[in-house]
Design a protein around this motif. Structure first.
Motif, PDB file in Angstrom:
ATOM      1  N   ILE A   1       8.122  -4.339   4.792  1.00 36.33           N
ATOM      2  CA  ILE A   1       6.841  -4.793   4.225  1.00 36.33           C
ATOM      3  C   ILE A   1       5.673  -4.036   4.854  1.00 36.33           C
ATOM      4  O   ILE A   1       4.763  -3.581   4.159  1.00 36.33           O
ATOM      5  CB  ILE A   1       6.680  -6.317   4.423  1.00 36.33           C
ATOM      6  N   SER A   2       5.706  -3.849   6.176  1.00 31.21           N
ATOM      7  CA  SER A   2       4.590  -3.146   6.827  1.00 31.21           C
ATOM      8  C   SER A   2       4.492  -1.717   6.303  1.00 31.21           C
ATOM      9  O   SER A   2       3.402  -1.178   6.110  1.00 31.21           O
ATOM     10  CB  SER A   2       4.740  -3.173   8.351  1.00 31.21           C
ATOM     11  N   SER A   3       5.634  -1.126   6.026  1.00 31.47           N
ATOM     12  CA  SER A   3       5.664   0.246   5.534  1.00 31.47           C
ATOM     13  C   SER A   3       5.204   0.322   4.071  1.00 31.47           C
ATOM     14  O   SER A   3       4.399   1.192   3.705  1.00 31.47           O
ATOM     15  CB  SER A   3       7.097   0.764   5.676  1.00 31.47           C
ATOM     16  N   PHE A   4       5.689  -0.591   3.241  1.00 32.24           N
ATOM     17  CA  PHE A   4       5.247  -0.624   1.836  1.00 32.24           C
ATOM     18  C   PHE A   4       3.730  -0.799   1.750  1.00 32.24           C
ATOM     19  O   PHE A   4       3.054  -0.124   0.981  1.00 32.24           O
ATOM     20  CB  PHE A   4       5.945  -1.757   1.069  1.00 32.24           C
ATOM     21  N   MET A   5       3.187  -1.721   2.540  1.00 31.75           N
ATOM     22  CA  MET A   5       1.755  -1.993   2.432  1.00 31.75           C
ATOM     23  C   MET A   5       0.921  -0.850   3.026  1.00 31.75           C
ATOM     24  O   MET A   5      -0.188  -0.587   2.567  1.00 31.75           O
ATOM     25  CB  MET A   5       1.413  -3.341   3.085  1.00 31.75           C
ATOM     26  N   LEU A   6       1.461  -0.142   4.007  1.00 29.00           N
ATOM     27  CA  LEU A   6       0.771   1.051   4.510  1.00 29.00           C
ATOM     28  C   LEU A   6       0.690   2.098   3.398  1.00 29.00           C
ATOM     29  O   LEU A   6      -0.374   2.668   3.134  1.00 29.00           O
ATOM     30  CB  LEU A   6       1.521   1.628   5.724  1.00 29.00           C
ATOM     31  N   GLY A   7       1.821   2.311   2.731  1.00 29.91           N
ATOM     32  CA  GLY A   7       1.836   3.270   1.618  1.00 29.91           C
ATOM     33  C   GLY A   7       0.843   2.872   0.534  1.00 29.91           C
ATOM     34  O   GLY A   7       0.073   3.694   0.040  1.00 29.91           O
ATOM     35  N   LYS A   8       0.844   1.581   0.190  1.00 30.15           N
ATOM     36  CA  LYS A   8      -0.061   1.087  -0.857  1.00 30.15           C
ATOM     37  C   LYS A   8      -1.528   1.303  -0.462  1.00 30.15           C
ATOM     38  O   LYS A   8      -2.337   1.786  -1.267  1.00 30.15           O
ATOM     39  CB  LYS A   8       0.213  -0.403  -1.097  1.00 30.15           C
TER      40      LYS A   8
ATOM     41  N   ALA B   1       8.738   2.831   2.598  1.00 30.74           N
ATOM     42  CA  ALA B   1       8.051   2.531   1.333  1.00 30.74           C
ATOM     43  C   ALA B   1       8.688   3.277   0.163  1.00 30.74           C
ATOM     44  O   ALA B   1       8.284   3.096  -0.986  1.00 30.74           O
ATOM     45  CB  ALA B   1       6.564   2.863   1.438  1.00 30.74           C
TER      46      ALA B   1
ATOM     47  N   TYR C   1      -5.636  -3.019   4.494  1.00 33.76           N
ATOM     48  CA  TYR C   1      -4.214  -3.210   4.826  1.00 33.76           C
ATOM     49  C   TYR C   1      -3.883  -4.700   4.933  1.00 33.76           C
ATOM     50  O   TYR C   1      -2.898  -5.178   4.353  1.00 33.76           O
ATOM     51  CB  TYR C   1      -3.924  -2.481   6.145  1.00 33.76           C
TER      52      TYR C   1
ATOM     53  N   THR D   1       4.257   1.782  -5.277  1.00 31.66           N
ATOM     54  CA  THR D   1       4.153   2.377  -3.940  1.00 31.66           C
ATOM     55  C   THR D   1       5.239   3.429  -3.714  1.00 31.66           C
ATOM     56  O   THR D   1       5.063   4.346  -2.910  1.00 31.66           O
ATOM     57  CB  THR D   1       4.204   1.267  -2.868  1.00 31.66           C
TER      58      THR D   1
END
Lengths: 282, 282
Positions: free
Chosen positions: A185-192, A219, B244, B270
């Motif tokens: 989740i932290s990686s997906f939201m960083l990408g987003k 992500a 974020y 994403t």
């Protein structure tokens, strides 16, 4: 030995390859996606495609479908199998699955398995050799499986050079939320967040280094695989996400106050992850 | 050619190694940490340790200290240097630095440089060869430096096989907050959240896979280097952090509502980061 693998993506496909190569098993495949089934044949991942009603011939049935399908599928497959066959899954969440099969008359034929291995790719074309080597494998609620069933599973995962540990299914889901699901989740939201800001992607190409690449790697993961995991392990993931967001807000406030010593102290303590990571089996 | 590198950590140390090897320059070093200065001599990173007052002999002075020291140091070094010498920094934030030297009579001798390269390690012992090869280098506010100064800097970074792009210092800080600084914070807070939960570190050793390792890698980074960056680039970082956190809260609510299609849609969009990452120079 005849094994049927249900779900021929990255994990099921990679296991099928190994079962044929290292253990000399005959491997049949089932996949609801007929294009994927055909790909698995073309790539030599399985020897034959069968229907789920035909799994009764198998000595071992492997369930490698998204976790939301696992509970119902496990019950169904246990109905079909012959008396001494075994069934194991390879999913990333265990509590609901183990609860669902709890009272099945063939519960002891079933083993709940979670090999900690994967890549950010998906589908049969992502199946690779040596995916599992030297990684950790988890068997949950071992005492509810027959000794023979556990021995057969260990035989396979030992051949893959994995180290197997044993956990309670509830504990499994609690810890895996932190050390696996949260980082997705932290990686997906960083990408987003970065994609939303950088409409001009050339800025990302030009300015992103290996650090961003490493942090955002997950992500790329499969939405079809991960959406069910997040929902199945909802309670634990929400706890981990709340703690993560709280930590981000605290850190944000340290920046806002230009609290240099607070920032340094927080990062120094977190640097301890260096030692922890050295302990992770590559 | 005599070069002095001020700050002999990962970045300054690695550059010193290259200047000697690829360009045959004589390299002197300055470091307020006398133990680090001695290490740099022992490791053969610099030919001699000098004091900052002695930089007037150098043809090129490189500033590789934490970003909070850069503005004052740049002004001080510009006071010391001979007329045709050049000074460049290697810091990760540029707006305040460029603002501080703006009116210095030797402003045109100064070049603001940010090579996008690094590892999560720090100190002279982390200095390595080939750190910069095939990466991107950024020169900010090029029009405020003399053509000769820019040419000398390009001569060095071309020899390191870097591709140099040119940006306004304000734009630099805005974009780098997203593609570099934010990923360090997301990684540090992931490490913190997991360490707080998993008091029994054996759980992390056993259950964490390569995905967690990749996402948390930047949490090994140097607090001394990163705390000043977060404070210097405060406004841009706070914007990126707020976005974020908002994205995390929205995603959390999708999980709470078990909104499978919403989760999948967000992740699918994403996934576009795959194509973006292919464009990043390795």
């Amino acid at each position: 030995m005849l094994v049927t693998v249900i779900g021929l993506g990255l994990i099921g496909g990679s296991l099928a390859l190994e079962l044929k190569k290292r253990l000399g098993y005959t491997v049949y495949g089932v996949d609801v996606n007929t294009a994927n089934a055909q790909k698995a044949i073309d790539l030599g991942i399985v020897d034959r495609i069968i229907t789920i009603e035909e799994v009764g011939l198998s000595d071992i049935v492997v369930l490698a479908v998204p976790v939301n399908y696992l509970p119902e599928l496990a019950n169904k497959v246990l109905n079909f199998i012959k008396k001494d066959a075994i069934v194991f899954d390879m999913g990333s969440t265990k509590e609901k699955l183990c609860k669902t099969v709890e009272n099945h008359e063939k519960r002891s034929n079933f083993v709940a398995v979670h090999p900690i291995a994967g890549t950010e790719h998906s589908g049969p074309e992502a199946a690779i050799y040596n995916l599992f080597d030297h990684k950790v494998n988890i068997i949950c609620d071992k005492e509810l499986s027959s000794e023979t069933a556990v021995a057969k599973v260990l035989n396979i995962f030992n051949a893959l050079q994995m180290r197997t540990i044993f956990l309670n299914s509830i504990e499994h889901d609690k810890h895996i939320a932190y050390v696996s699901h949260l980082s997705h989740i932290s990686s997906f939201m960083l990408g987003k967040t970065v994609l939303e800001k950088e409409k001009n992607e050339k800025n990302i190409f030009d300015m992103a280094g290996s650090g961003f690449e490493s942090t955002v790697r997950l992500a790329k993961s499969s939405p079809n695989m991960w959406s069910p995991i997040f929902i199945e392990n909802k309670e634990n993931i929400l706890s981990s996400l709340n703690e993560y967001i709280d930590n981000l807000i605290t850190f944000k406030n340290l920046i806002l106050e230009e609290n240099s010593s607070g920032l340094q102290q927080t990062m120094k303590e977190t640097n301890h992850i260096k030692e922890v990571l050295k302990g992770i089996q590559k």
